[in-house]
Design an enzyme around this catalytic site. Structure first.
Site: not given
Ligand code: BES
Ligand code: ZN
Length: 874
Positions: A266, A303
Site C-alpha cells: 500500500g 506511514e
C-alpha cells in the site's frame, strides 16, 4: 543473515549482532536508460560486541561488481568472496572505509523490489530486503547509518530528483543534473528511498506545536495533481493528532510523499520520503469511493506515524516486525476512530480481524505475532503481524488505561530513540510504566492460534456466577498451548436493558482478567433475575467467544447494549444462526427473515441517528465468513442460503428499504465526511437488499444512479449491484463505465474487480476473457489484485467451482505471475490456504493444481507458501 533456502529457515534463536556497523554511507546513483551505476562509500566499524576477527558480511543480489576498494585501493583478491548473494570480506581492520561500484538494471526490474521504473519514473522499495538489490550493504535493520545520497539523471526527463532528508547541493552539466540529499538521522537501509521523474507537486506547510515550519510536498503525475488534496489534509491531521495523543512531533524540515502506479504494497514509510501506491494516496470524488477516501486517510497516517514507531525506534530483526507494524496499526486505528466514529471503526477492525486473521490462525499459515522462524520475510507481512499485533498493543492499552499507556510509550520512545529493539523491550516499558506484571501476557507474542473462550453462567441466591474457560487449538509446529492473560470487559444488563452496578462504587463495567485455564467470577445481582451478559465489550481480546446466547438474548443485546461492538456481534450471531439453519434447506428463508424482521425494523427506525452504525448492523456476514465457521467449506450451499435470506429480507422489508434509501440520499456536493459516508453506506445497504429481492423498480433505479452519479461511491455501488444480480442494463452499464473511465487506472481496477466477483461458475469464462483483455497487465499489482485477487478471495462459488476449473485457472495465473513478480505471486497464493477445510473432491483438485504449480514455480517466495499449504493437505 542469508536468504532462507527451503529447509533452512532463519531462526530468532540464532540472532547475533552484526560483525560490522556502517556509521555513514555516501551513495552516488547515476541513472541511465540502459543501466544504473551505484557508487557507495561505507564508513565501517567493528561492532563492540562482535568477536575479534569476524568476517564482514555485506548483502548484494543481482549486482554487477565493477570495483571494490579498501581505503581507496583495490581489495586483494583473497580478501573477499561474492557468491551472488553475499559479499564476504576477510581480515578487515577495526575501522575502515569501503568503496564499491556496481551496475544494476532497474528498467528490467518487474519484481518491484530495490530500484525500478514505474511509468517512466525511477523509484525504490527497500523494505524488507530490497536495498541489497541496489548496492552492497549489511541489509539488516540493526545497522543504523547516516545517509548522504547524490542522484544524477537527464534533466529534461527527470526534473525531480529526491532522496531522504534535506537537499544540500545541486548542479548540472551537459543536459544532466544532480541533487545531493542528507539525512541527519541514522536509519536502517530498509528506510532508504530515491525517486527520479517528471512529477507535479502539491505543496503546503505545517507548523508544529513547538513552532517549527515543515514543508509538505506531495508528488504525482501532472494528470493526478487534482487528486492530492485529501492526502494533504489527512497528513496535516495525522501530524496534529500525533502531537496531541503521543506528544510526538515531526523531526525533519521536509516531508515528501510520492505516488507510484507500480507498487507491491500500500505504501512505505521511508524517512522523509514516503512512497505510496497511487491507490493509497490519490483521491477525488469522481474517481474514488468512500472506502478509498478512508483508506487514503488511514494509510497516510499510518506511514506518518512510523516516523516514530518504526523509524526513530526501529526493529532489531525482522522477527520483531510487529513492534513497528502492530503498534503503528494500533495508532492508525485510533486516529481513524478519532477522525470518524470510534464505534464504527472498532466494528470494522474487529470484522477484518475475524474474517481474515482468524482464518489465517486456523490454517497452514498460522504463526505467532513474533514468529520464531521464517524462510522469506516478505511472506510474513501478514494480518497476524499487523492486525493481531495491533490487538496486543490495544490489550496493553486496556490493561494500563490511557494515562499509564501514554507513560509507557513516552518511556519507550525516550529510552530507545535511535535504536533497534524488540517487542520485549516494548512490553518492558509498558510493565514498568504501568506497574504491572506482564510476564504471562508476553505469551501472546510467541503463541500462535486464536484462543477459544467458553463462557457459561448461572444465578444462585442473588449471585451471578460467570465461568470462563480458555483453550488455544494446536497450530503448525505448536501442538501444546499455555493459558494466556485475557482481559474480558463485561457488563450485566438488567431486564430494563440498563447495566447493573457491579461493585459498591456503582460501576457498571469491569474488566475480568483471566489468567488460568478456567476461572469463575461472582457478582451479586438484585433479586434472582438472570442478567444478560454483555461479554468481551469493545472486543477486549482477540479471542473466539463461545456462549450459548438465546435468540431472545441476542435481540435484547442488539436493542439495549450500550457497547457498539456487542450490538454488532449480537446481530452477527443472529445472522450466522439463521444462515446455518438454511444451509440444508434454503426454502426456509421466508420464515427466517420473518423472525429477524422486527429486530431489523427496529434498527431501521432509529437508523438516522447513526446511519453508519445502522449499515453495519444490517449487513449480513459475507459468504467467506460464513464458510469459515463451518466444519467443511461448502461454497454453493453457503451462497444459496445467504442469498435466500438476503432476498427474503429484501422482499419483506421492501418498503422500509426504499424509505431508508430516500432518507439517506445525500444532497449537495460530495463530501467524504463521516456523516455523509454513513448515509451513503446505509443507502447502498438498502439498495443491496432491494437488488437481492429483484424489486420491480430496482434495475432502472440503479441504472440511473450508475449513469448520473456525481461520485464514484454511488456509481460503483450501483454498477456492482446491477452486475452481481445480473439485472437488466448490467452489460450496458459495464460498457459505459469502461468507456467513461478508460484512462483512470484505479477506476478500471474496480471495473475488473466487479466482474471477477460475480457469483457462480460462469464467472470463470469472464475471468479468462479479462486476463486476455488489452487493459490487463501482469506487471501492475493493482490490476492483478483487482482481477485475480478479488476472484480468489471474494468469489467462493467461482474460485471453488466443483469442476476444479477455478483452481486450475488460478494456479496457471500464479505460475505466470511468479515470473514477473514473486512477492505478489506468493501473497496471492495465500488465497489457497483454506485447502484443508474443503470437501474431499475439491481438496484433491486444489492440491493437484498446487503441486503442479510448485513443480513449475521459480521463486523461493512462492515455493514457501505452496509447501506450507500442501503440507496441510493430509
Ligand atoms: N512498512 C510497510 C510497507 C511494506 C510492507 C513494505 C512490506 C515492504 C514490505 C507499511 O508501513 C505498511 O504497513 N503498509 C501497509 C498499509 C498500512 C495502512 C497497514 C500496506 O502497504 O498494506
Ligand atoms: Zn506499516
Amino acid at each position: 543473515m542469508r536468504d532462507g533456502q527451503p529447509g533452512t529457515p532463519i531462526r530468532l534463536a540464532d540472532y547475533q549482532v552484526p560483525a560490522y556497523l556502517v556509521d555513514e554511507v555516501l551513495l552516488d546513483v547515476d541513472l541511465f536508460d540502459e543501466h544504473t551505476r551505484v557508487n557507495a562509500t561505507l564508513h565501517m566499524r567493528r561492532h563492540p560486541q562482535a568477536p575479534a576477527g569476524a568476517d564482514c558480511l555485506l548483502n548484494g543480489v543481482g549486482l554487477t561488481l565493477d570495483a571494490l576498494m579498501l581505503e581507496g585501493e583495490p581489495l586483494a583478491q583473497d580478501a573477499w568472496q561474492y557468491d551472488g548473494e553475499q559479499l564476504v570480506l576477510r581480515g578487515m581492520p577495526e575501522v575502515f572505509t569501503l568503496t564499491t561500484r556496481v551496475t544494476i538494471e532497474p528498467q528490467l526490474n518487474t519484481a518491484l523490489e530495490g530500484l525500478y521504473v514505474s511509468r517512466g519514473m525511477f523509484c525504490t522499495q527497500c523494505e524488507a530486503e530490497g536495498f541489497r538489490r541496489i548496492t552492497f550493504f549489511p541489509d539488516r535493520p540493526d545497522v543504523l547509518s547516516r545517509f548522504s545520497t547524490t542522484v544524477r539523471a537527464d534533466k529534461a526527463r527527470f526534473p525531480v530528483l529526491l532522496s531522504n532528508g534535506n537537499p544540500v547541493a545541486r548542479g548540472e552539466e551537459g543536459g544532466r543534473h544532480w541533487v545531493t540529499w542528507e539525512d541527519p538521522f541514522p536509519k536502517p537501509c530498509y528506510l532508504f528511498a530515491l525517486v527520479a521523474g517528471d512529477l507535479a507537486c502539491l505543496e503546503d506547510r505545517y507548523r508544529t506545536g513547538s513552532g517549527r515550519e515543515i514543508t509538505l510536498q506531495l508528488f504525482a503525475e501532472e494528470r493526478d495533481l487534482d487528486k492530492l488534496d485529501h492526502a494533504m489534509a489527512s497528513l496535516k491531521a495525522a501530524m496534529a493528532w500525533d502531537e496531541r495523543t503521543y506528544g510526538l512531533e515531526y523531526d525533519l524540515d521536509i516531508y515528501m510523499i510520492v505516488a507510484v502506479s507500480h507498487f507491491n504494497m500500500g505504501a512505505m514509510e521511508n524517512k522523509g520520503l514516503n512512497i505510496f501506491n497511487t491507490a493509497c494516496v490519490l483521491a477525488h470524488p469522481k474517481t474514488t469511493t468512500d472506502a478509498g477516501f478512508q483508506r487514503v486517510e488511514a494509510v497516510v497516517a499510518h506511514e506518518y506515524f512510523h516516523n516514530w514507531s518504526g523509524n526513530r525506534v526501529t526493529c532489531r530483526d525482522w522477527f520483531q516486525l510487529s513492534l513497528k507494524e502492530g503498534f503503528t496499526v494500533f495508532r492508525d486505528q485510533s486516529f481513524s476512530a478519532d477522525m470518524n466514529s470510534v464505534a464504527v471503526k472498532r466494528v470494522e477492525d474487529v470484522d477484518m480481524l475475524r474474517t481474515v486473521q482468524f482464518p489465517e490462525d486456523q490454517g497452514p499459515m498460522a504463526h505467532p505475532v513474533r514468529p520464531a522462524e521464517y524462510h522469506k520475510i516478505d511472506n510474513f507481512y501478514t494480518v497476524t503481524i499487523y492486525e493481531k499485533g495491533a490487538e496486543l498493543v490495544r490489550m496493553q492499552h486496556g490493561l494500563l488505561g490511557p494515562e499509564r499507556f501514554r507513560a509507557g510509550t513516552d518511556l519507550y520512545f525516550s529510552r530507545f530513540d535511535g535504536q533497534a529493539v524488540t517487542t520485549d523491550d516494548f512490553v518492558d516499558c509498558m510493565a514498568e510504566a504501568g506497574g504491572i506484571d506482564l510476564t504471562q501476557f508476553r505469551r501472546w507474542y510467541s503463541q500462535a492460534g486464536t484462543p477459544r473462550l467458553e463462557a457459561s453462567d448461572s444465578v444462585v441466591e442473588g449471585e451471578y456466577r460467570l465461568t470462563l474457560r480458555q483453550s488455544t487449538p494446536a497450530t503448525p509446529g505448536q501442538p501444546d498451548k499455555l493459558p494466556l492473560m485475557i482481559p474480558v470487559k463485561l457488563a450485566l444488563l438488567g431486564t430494563d436493558g440498563a447495566a447493573l452496578p457491579l461493585d459498591d462504587d456503582g460501576r457498571t463495567e469491569t474488566v475480568l482478567v483471566l489468567t488460568e485455564a478456567e476461572q469463575t467470577f461472582r457478582f451479586s445481582v438484585p433479586g434472582n433475575q438472570a442478567p444478560v451478559p454483555s461479554l468481551l465489550r469493545g472486543f477486549s481480546a482477540p479471542v473466539a467467544l463461545d456462549y450459548d446466547f438465546s435468540p431472545a438474548q441476542l435481540r435484547f443485546l442488539l436493542a439495549h447494549d450500550s457497547d457498539g461492538y456487542c450490538r454488532w456481534d449480537a446481530a452477527q450471531r443472529l445472522y450466522h444462526a439463521a444462515v446455518k439453519r438454511l444451509l440444508s434447506d434454503p426454502s426456509g428463508a421466508d420464515a427466517e427473515a420473518a423472525a429477524l424482521a422486527p429486530a431489523l425494523e427496529q434498527v431501521l427506525s432509529r437508523a438516522m441517528t447513526d446511519p453508519a452504525e445502522a449499515a453495519l448492523l444490517l449487513t449480513l456476514p459475507g459468504e467467506v465468513a460464513i464458510g469459515d465457521r463451518l466444519e467443511v467449506l461448502e461454497p454453493d450451499q453457503v451462497h444459496a442460503a445467504r442469498s435466500a435470506l438476503q432476498a427474503a429480507l429484501g422482499r419483506q422489508l421492501a418498503q422500509r428499504w426504499w424509505q431508508a434509501e430516500q432518507a439517506c440520499t445525500t444532497t449537495g456536493p460530495y463530501r467524504p465526511t463521516a456523516a455523509d459516508i454513513g448515509r451513503r453506506s446505509l443507502r447502498h445497504r438498502a439498495l443491496g437488499y432491494l437488488a437481492a429481492a429483484a424489486d420491480t423498480q430496482i434495475a432502472s433505479h440503479l441504472a440511473a444512479l450508475c449513469r448520473d452519479a456525481d461520485n464514484m461511491t454511488d456509481q460503483l455501488g450501483a454498477l456492482r449491484l446491477l452486475v452481481h444480480y445480473r439485472l437488466p442494463g448490467a452489460s450496458q452499464a459495464l460498457a459505459d463505465f469502461a468507456a467513461q473511465w478508460h484512462d483512470e487506472a484505479l477506476v478500471m481496477d474496480q471495473w475488473f474487480a466487479v466482474q471477477a466477483t460475480v457469483p457462480g461458475e460462469q464467472t470463470l469464462t469472464q475471468v479468462r476473457a479479462l486476463l486476455a483483455h488489452t487493459d490487463f497487465d501482469w506487471r501492475v499489482p493493482n490490476r492483478v489484485r483487482g482481477l485475480l485477487g478479488s476472484f480468489a478471495n471474494a468469489n467462493p462459488t467461482a474460485f471453488h467451482a466443483a469442476s476444479g476449473d477455478g483452481y486450475r485457472l488460478y494456479a496457471e495465473a500464479l505460475a505466470r505471475l511468479d515470473e514477473v513478480n514473486p512477492q505478489i505471486a506468493a501473497r496471492m497464493a495465500g488465497a489457497c490456504a483454506r485447502l484443508p477445510r474443503l470437501p474431499a473432491a475439491r481438496r484433491e483438485a486444489l492440491a493437484a493444481a498446487l503441486r503442479d504449480l510448485l513443480s513449475r514455480s521459480r521463486s523461493a517466495n512462492l515455493r514457501e507458501m505452496l509447501e506450507r499449504i500442501l503440507a496441510s493437505a493430509g
